[in-house]
Design an enzyme around this catalytic site. Structure first.
Site, mmCIF file in Angstrom:
data_model
loop_
_atom_site.group_PDB
_atom_site.id
_atom_site.type_symbol
_atom_site.label_atom_id
_atom_site.label_comp_id
_atom_site.label_asym_id
_atom_site.label_seq_id
_atom_site.Cartn_x
_atom_site.Cartn_y
_atom_site.Cartn_z
ATOM 1 N N ASN A 7 38.860 52.155 36.492
ATOM 2 C CA ASN A 7 37.664 52.228 37.328
ATOM 3 C C ASN A 7 36.664 53.143 36.622
ATOM 4 O OD1 ASN A 7 35.765 52.694 39.284
ATOM 5 N ND2 ASN A 7 37.211 53.183 40.913
ATOM 6 N N ARG A 80 37.716 47.454 37.913
ATOM 7 C CA ARG A 80 36.734 47.401 38.984
ATOM 8 C C ARG A 80 35.376 47.040 38.371
ATOM 9 N NH1 ARG A 80 33.462 52.214 41.525
ATOM 10 N NH2 ARG A 80 32.400 51.066 43.180
ATOM 11 N N HIS A 169 31.592 48.193 48.236
ATOM 12 C CA HIS A 169 32.861 48.750 48.731
ATOM 13 C C HIS A 169 33.812 47.641 49.187
ATOM 14 C CE1 HIS A 169 30.720 52.731 50.116
ATOM 15 N NE2 HIS A 169 31.260 52.894 48.921
ATOM 16 N N LEU A 198 33.443 55.788 55.524
ATOM 17 C CA LEU A 198 32.532 56.928 55.571
ATOM 18 C C LEU A 198 32.906 57.923 54.471
ATOM 19 C CD1 LEU A 198 32.539 57.476 59.479
ATOM 20 C CD2 LEU A 198 31.164 55.868 58.130
ATOM 21 N N GLY A 201 29.336 57.689 49.581
ATOM 22 C CA GLY A 201 28.653 56.440 49.902
ATOM 23 C C GLY A 201 29.296 55.928 51.174
ATOM 24 N N ARG A 274 31.411 68.358 54.481
ATOM 25 C CA ARG A 274 32.080 69.613 54.867
ATOM 26 C C ARG A 274 31.090 70.772 54.918
ATOM 27 N NH1 ARG A 274 36.667 68.700 50.524
ATOM 28 N NH2 ARG A 274 34.789 67.796 49.670
ATOM 29 N N GLY A 320 36.523 59.571 52.659
ATOM 30 C CA GLY A 320 36.592 61.026 52.822
ATOM 31 C C GLY A 320 36.280 61.524 54.230
ATOM 32 N N GLY A 322 35.780 59.673 57.048
ATOM 33 C CA GLY A 322 36.553 58.942 58.058
ATOM 34 C C GLY A 322 38.011 59.381 58.126
ATOM 35 N N GLU A 323 38.558 59.751 56.967
ATOM 36 C CA GLU A 323 39.985 60.130 56.937
ATOM 37 C C GLU A 323 40.210 61.606 57.276
ATOM 38 O OE1 GLU A 323 41.685 59.005 53.126
ATOM 39 O OE2 GLU A 323 40.553 57.130 53.184
ATOM 40 N N GLU A 374 41.250 51.835 46.895
ATOM 41 C CA GLU A 374 40.625 50.737 46.148
ATOM 42 C C GLU A 374 41.453 50.343 44.933
ATOM 43 O OE1 GLU A 374 36.915 53.069 46.505
ATOM 44 O OE2 GLU A 374 35.914 51.130 46.414
HETATM 45 P P1 ADP Z 1 33.450 58.977 47.235
HETATM 46 O O1 ADP Z 1 34.797 58.345 46.908
HETATM 47 O O2 ADP Z 1 32.399 58.010 47.645
HETATM 48 O O3 ADP Z 1 32.992 60.013 46.268
HETATM 49 P P2 ADP Z 1 34.902 60.156 49.411
HETATM 50 O O4 ADP Z 1 35.441 58.973 50.103
HETATM 51 O O5 ADP Z 1 35.836 61.016 48.640
HETATM 52 O O6 ADP Z 1 33.640 59.788 48.568
HETATM 53 O O7 ADP Z 1 34.201 61.069 50.540
HETATM 54 C C1 ADP Z 1 33.544 62.246 50.210
HETATM 55 C C2 ADP Z 1 32.960 62.824 51.495
HETATM 56 O O8 ADP Z 1 34.026 63.141 52.395
HETATM 57 C C3 ADP Z 1 32.175 64.099 51.267
HETATM 58 O O9 ADP Z 1 30.987 64.075 52.049
HETATM 59 C C4 ADP Z 1 33.121 65.152 51.810
HETATM 60 O O10 ADP Z 1 32.425 66.254 52.313
HETATM 61 C C5 ADP Z 1 33.767 64.399 52.945
HETATM 62 N N1 ADP Z 1 34.958 65.091 53.404
HETATM 63 C C6 ADP Z 1 36.125 65.289 52.745
HETATM 64 N N2 ADP Z 1 36.945 66.066 53.480
HETATM 65 C C7 ADP Z 1 36.279 66.370 54.627
HETATM 66 C C8 ADP Z 1 36.577 67.133 55.795
HETATM 67 N N3 ADP Z 1 37.720 67.769 55.913
HETATM 68 N N4 ADP Z 1 35.626 67.201 56.756
HETATM 69 C C9 ADP Z 1 34.449 66.580 56.627
HETATM 70 N N5 ADP Z 1 34.107 65.848 55.562
HETATM 71 C C10 ADP Z 1 35.007 65.735 54.567
#
Ligand code: ADP
Length: 389
Positions: A7, A80, A169, A198, A201, A274, A320, A322-323, A374
């Site tokens: 990727n 990817r 995505h 969420l 992106g 965060r 990030g 959402g999880e 992914e």
């Molecule tokens: P990408 O893969 O698109 O770079 P991610 O799916 O890893 O992004 O998501 C990153 C986002 O998730 C960031 O905005 C980060 O602040 C948020 N995030 C990660 N852990 C937490 C948490 N504990 N609380 C709130 N937001 C979080």
């Protein structure tokens, strides 16, 4: 069989080796190179994606920490690729025609497809005798009907220039949809879900019977939800007005909408949820309103997508935010009682990045957390594609 997934981002190179069977997927090794193409990393030139690919295969074969003793153990490579235009509705085994078609899609994704091709070229050079498969971010969304993918601008812009909603995505939405159906023991052909990816992106999709009927990202990943630095939906007049007011060229405006907007733009603090949540808790009003705008946009889309799907079985959180953020999930779920959702607040607080239901029993619509993967999805699709050859 062992499948390597690659990727490539604009300055990063991620790789992961999987042991795959018909019913199992086991990650064996993963690695990540960051800050590529930055001159200071290599006095002789740039630290390229090609160099990263070489180091990746060396790491896989390392006598102490590696997991294979010869490259012959790798059966196929999954790559990817961000944009497959309308041509690719499924993964494709890479040959010169496929490379030409990916190049042809580069006009639609100038920041991504050329980089993905660099990774493909480097990996084919290192592993020339095995199939390489391109798995496209756009492919899962190719089920969109014209009523969902056409913009209401003169039709020639679609036919001559390819301007339409593509959605991105896709591998994540597909993976999470099938994981959610399996977790709830529902046949995917009958399952209706709204997938909320969420992350930095963010995108949301309405999926019915494993087919996407709506998705929030559009011609580019800029449309839809509020993101870390992207604005998401905007009155199309705004960029013209910004340009006239400031005298900035269109490239600069595009940069502002992609890199300086979203959570960062509103809060003025950070693009990282965060940090923005922490600032909001400390009473920063702009951080607070940034979170509210973010959440409000998600809620608005869920309402629209319930109508588009004519009812929904599950709302699923992934990526990030959402999880990992019970706070954001709670703010969203609290607005969805009309949908027959009763949040299980205790469960919501406990669940961090694992498959779980976070709504109470008896909710007519269930809410789930499903961690996305992914790379695993790319490995699965590469396995299917090469197994069927
Ligand atoms: P990408 O893969 O698109 O770079 P991610 O799916 O890893 O992004 O998501 C990153 C986002 O998730 C960031 O905005 C980060 O602040 C948020 N995030 C990660 N852990 C937490 C948490 N504990 N609380 C709130 N937001 C979080």
């Amino acid at each position: 069989m062992k499948i390597l997934v690659i990727n490539c981002g604009s300055s990063s190179f991620k790789f992961r080796l999987f042991e795959m069977g018909k019913d199992h997927v086991e990650p064996l090794f993963s690695g990540f190179f960051d800050a590529l193409n930055i001159k200071k990393f290599d006095p002789d030139g740039v630290f390229s994606h090609g160099r990263a690919a070489q180091l990746a295969v060396q790491a896989l074969m390392d006598a102490d920490s590696g997991v294979i003793s010869s490259l012959d153990e790798i059966t196929a490579v999954g790559h990817r690729v961000v944009h497959g235009g309308e041509k690719f509705v499924a993964p494709a085994v890479i040959d010169s025609d496929v490379i030409a078609a990916i190049e042809a899609c580069s006009a639609l994704a100038p920041l991504h497809n050329p980089i993905n091709l660099e990774g493909i070229r480097a990996a084919r050079h290192l592993l020339p005798d095995i199939p390489h498969v391109a798995v496209f971010d756009t492919a899962f969304h190719q089920s969109l009907e014209p009523k969902a993918f056409l913009y209401a601008i003169p039709y020639e812009y679609y036919t001559a220039h390819g301007i339409r909603r593509y959605g991105f995505h896709g591998s994540s939405h597909k993976y999470v949809f099938h994981e959610a159906a399996a977790f709830l023991d529902q046949p995917p052909e009958k399952f209706k879900a709204i997938i909320c990816h969420l992350g930095s992106g963010s995108s949301i999709s309405a999926v019915k019977g494993a087919k996407v009927v709506e998705t929030s990202m559009g011609f580019t990943p800029l449309e839809g939800l509020v993101m870390g630095t992207r604005c998401g939906d905007l009155d199309p007049s705004v960029p013209f007005f910004m340009a006239r007011q400031t005298g900035l060229p269109f490239d600069a405006i595009e940069d502002i909408l992609n890199k300086k907007s979203g959570l960062l733009g509103i809060s003025g603090k950070s693009n990282d949820m965060r940090q923005v949540l922490a600032a909001a808790r400390n009473g920063d009003p702009r951080a607070s309103v940034a979170v509210e705008v973010y959440v409000h946009r998600v809620i608005k889309y869920i309402g629209a997508y319930v109508s588009v799907l004519d009812g929904v079985d599950a709302v699923v959180f992934t990526a990030g935010i959402g999880e990992y953020s019970p706070d954001i999930r709670k703010r969203i779920m609290d607005q969805l009682s009309w949908l027959g959702i009763t949040p299980d607040e205790q469960k919501n607080q406990q669940v961090i990045s694992r498959n779980a239901v976070i709504s109470k029993k008896g909710s007519t619509t269930q809410v789930l957390v499903i961690p996305t993967d992914e790379e695993k999805e790319i490995a699965k699709q590469t396995f299917e594609k090469t197994r069927l050859r």
